[in-house]
Every structure is written in structure tokens, then in C-alpha cells.
Design a protein around this motif. Structure first.
Motif, PDB file in Angstrom:
ATOM      1  N   UNK A 168     -10.820  -8.165   8.882  1.00 53.05           N
ATOM      2  CA  UNK A 168     -11.453  -7.391   9.954  1.00 53.05           C
ATOM      3  C   UNK A 168     -10.529  -7.130  11.129  1.00 53.05           C
ATOM      4  N   UNK A 169      -9.506  -7.953  11.310  1.00 47.27           N
ATOM      5  CA  UNK A 169      -8.587  -7.783  12.438  1.00 47.27           C
ATOM      6  C   UNK A 169      -7.452  -6.817  12.131  1.00 47.27           C
ATOM      7  N   UNK A 170      -7.551  -6.089  11.023  1.00 48.50           N
ATOM      8  CA  UNK A 170      -6.471  -5.197  10.597  1.00 48.50           C
ATOM      9  C   UNK A 170      -7.023  -3.809  10.294  1.00 48.50           C
ATOM     10  N   UNK A 171      -6.165  -2.774  10.359  1.00 47.25           N
ATOM     11  CA  UNK A 171      -6.618  -1.423   9.992  1.00 47.25           C
ATOM     12  C   UNK A 171      -7.061  -1.376   8.528  1.00 47.25           C
ATOM     13  N   UNK A 172      -8.008  -0.487   8.222  1.00 48.53           N
ATOM     14  CA  UNK A 172      -8.487  -0.384   6.845  1.00 48.53           C
ATOM     15  C   UNK A 172      -7.491   0.344   5.944  1.00 48.53           C
TER      16      UNK A 172
END
Length: 348
Positions: free
Chosen positions: A110-114
Motif C-alpha cells: 500500500x505504501x508504493x505506486x500500483x
């Protein structure tokens, strides 16, 4: 020591459990908040495999959350407390399951770009027109020069016969793009099946160790994980391969990338994977809740842990910003198509 991958998949977790139970007596725990908390703490303390790698002081962590225990806390309060303690491991393979909830650490992705949009892929690149078999979406792109396969989950069992058909139908393409973005893992047997289509001889794809005692660093010597080529008569791919990754590639998907990286003609393109390089182990608490966590660490063929993820190849880190995806542009897929159509890529 060498062990075929299929044997490891079935037996190594059991071997770890047997060896650990033989090392020390299992204490009795009361079915109350303190007893269940201690059963959970001890199970993780004795079996979890990444304390040293993640520099986690588990005793201090246990003391921190034990101080919040109350004799009269209800099951929902206890579940929340235990879940918060397990989240300190920062491991997506760690789950506490009860009759009313399952804890899950999500920040590994969740803390990273998709870096991916299924709608963008289906609408702007596949034109809402593709074939599907064994959970794999496939089609020829770039005027028929580039074969494309999207495999969203290793939980989708791959049929050997279906895979023969897919690869045969793409055989006249110059290169193959295998997109596993957003693939959260699944069956390790599917890793074996896929890898077997891209190798010509048996290879060492990595190493695995199991716990030999209750100490945080009590592990066996590494066992080789062997991969074999697909059997005679099966279709193998002998042209360049582009594997597309994002942070949401986890567990078996992460394992697949680790094995494929460095093979001749293979390029890993996109973002660092999410990791999950540990074979899970399960235990039960007195109240019937079950806990699952990483117990057997896996390393790549160079002996480097895969727990924290696999980087793309040099020069192949590419991101697909959300605003561009919304407009129909997937920079990761565009890069892979361009690389696949260059003369150098085709000849490598």
C-alpha cells in the motif's frame, strides 16, 4: 544437498515442524488472554525466520504488547492486540485467523505506486479482445510481432496442455511479454510449470533452509531448489522473454521472478517486487485461532534472500504513473514492447 522443487513444496514445512517439536517440549497454555497471547508469542519466537534479517527485537516487541494485556479483555480486544504485535514483523505472509476476522499486513504494497491498471490493459492494449485459458489472458501485440500473456494469480492452476496451446499460438512472435503485475502468489507448482518452458536443462533456481531449533538463527544448511525443463513433447519458448513486475508481485510470483532473473534472454521490467520469500508455517492457539507466518527462508541462486523483493534488471526499472494509466498509457508495457521489437532484443 539437492532437492527437487516438488518434493520441497510438499515436505519441507512438515520437516521444519517435526524438527522443531523434537527440539523442545511444548508448554501448556491456558485458554485466557494471557495464555493465548503467550502461545502466539512463543510460536513466532520459536519458528519465525526473518528476525535477524529485519533486525527485529522480538522480546522487546513482546514486552511492549504484553504490557497492554488485561485479564478481562474480550476476544475482539485480544485479537486486535495480537494483530498489532504481528504487524511489527512487516510481513504479508503473517496472518492471525479467528472466527470473525483475519489479520493481514498490507503496507508491503500500500505504501508504493500500483504501476498497473487492468482496465487500461484490457481497453487500450487488448481492445477488449483476448483469449483466456488456465487463468492466462493472451494475445499478439505490435502487429503480431510480440506475444503477450497476463497471468494475474499463481492460484490459477496452469494446464500443461493449455500452456502448450498458448505458446504454440504465439510461436511466430519475435519475443514474449509475460505480465505478472498484481500477482499476489499462489501455487508453487505453477512456478515449476512456467519455469520449465524457458529452460533447456535442469537448473538451481535458489536455496531454502528450515529451522533446526528454537533459536532465531537455528537453521539447516541450504538446500538447492532444482527446476527441470518441460518434458519431451511440450512446447518451450526459446526467444526473448520480458517479465513485467510491480510491488504487488508477492510470494510465489516473487519466487518466479527470482528464478527467471538472469536466465539467458530474460529481462525483468517494471518495479521491485513485494517480496515474500519465506515458506509459511501454521500453529494453533488454545482458543482455536490459527497463526501463519514465514518459517523457512528462501534465497536466489546467488544466495541472496528474496524476502525484501527482486529488483528489475539494470536499465529496466520503469513506472506507470496513475495519471498516465487513466489516459490509456502503460509505460511499463510500452517499454517492454519497444525493447522486444528492437533488433538487439530479438537477437540476444
Amino acid at each position: 544437498m539437492k532437492i527437487p522443487r516438488l518434493i520441497i513444496n510438499v515436505s519441507l514445512a512438515l520437516l521444519a515442524s517435526i524438527s522443531l517439536s523434537a527440539c523442545h517440549d511444548t508448554p501448556e497454555y491456558a485458554d485466557d488472554p494471557e495464555g493465548n497471547f503467550n502461545a502466539l508469542y512463543d510460536a513466532v519466537d520459536n519458528h519465525y525466520c526473518f528476525f535477524s534479517e529485519k533486525d527485529i527485537d522480538w522480546k522487546a516487541t513482546g514486552d511492549k504488547y504484553r504490557s497492554r494485556l488485561k485479564k478481562d479483555m474480550n476476544r475482539f480486544e485480544l485479537f486486535r492486540l495480537c494483530s498489532e504485535m504481528l504487524a511489527e514483523l512487516e510481513d504479508g505472509h503473517v496472518n492471525l485467523s479467528s472466527q470473525f476476522d483475519v489479520s493481514y499486513y498490507r503496507r508491503w504494497w500500500t505504501d508504493y505506486p500500483q504501476d498497473f491498471s487492468l482496465r487500461t490493459l484490457q481497453q487500450y492494449y487488448l481492445g477488449f479482445d483476448w483469449h483466456t485459458v488456465s487463468g492466462i489472458m493472451y494475445k499478439k501485440l505490435a502487429g503480431g510481432r510480440v506475444g503477450y500473456m497476463y497471468y494475474p494469480s499463481f492460484s490459477q492452476r496452469i494446464s500443461e496442455t493449455s500452456l502448450d496451446y498458448v505458446l504454440s499460438s504465439l510461436a511466430d512472435c519475435d519475443a514474449l511479454i509475460l505480465d505478472i503485475r498484481d500477482n499476489g502468489g499462489g501455487l508453487l507448482t505453477n512456478v515449476d510449470i512456467l519455469v520449465g518452458r524457458f529452460i533447456e536443462e535442469e537448473i538451481c533456481g535458489g536455496f531454502i533452509r528450515h529451522k533446526t531449533g528454537s533459536g532465531h538463527d537455528d537453521f539447516s544448511s541450504p538446500y538447492e531448489i532444482r527446476y527441470s525443463p518441460a518434458s519431451a513433447g511440450r512446447v518451450r519458448w526459446r526467444k526473448p522473454v520480458r517479465i513485467l513486475t510491480n510491488r504487488s508481485c508477492y510470494s510465489a510470483a516473487n519466487d518466479f521472478v527470482a528464478v527467471m532473473k538472469g536466465l539467458p534472454g530474460v529481462r525483468i521490467i517494471g518495479a521491485r517486487t513485494g517480496g515474500g520469500g519465506g515458506l509459511p508455517f501454521s500453529s494453533e492457539l488454545p482458543n482455536g485461532w490459527s497463526v501463519r507466518f514465514s518459517a523457512c527462508p528462501i534465497a536466489d541462486r546467488y544466495g541472496i534472500s528474496t524476502e525484501m523483493g527482486i529488483d528489475p534488471d539494470d536499465g529496466c526499472e520503469v513506472h506507470a504513473p496513475a495519471d498516465e494509466l487513466a489516459l490509456g498509457r502503460d509505460a511499463i508495457l510500452d517499454f517492454a514492447i519497444s525493447l522486444s521489437m528492437t533488433n538487439g532484443a530479438v537477437q540476444e
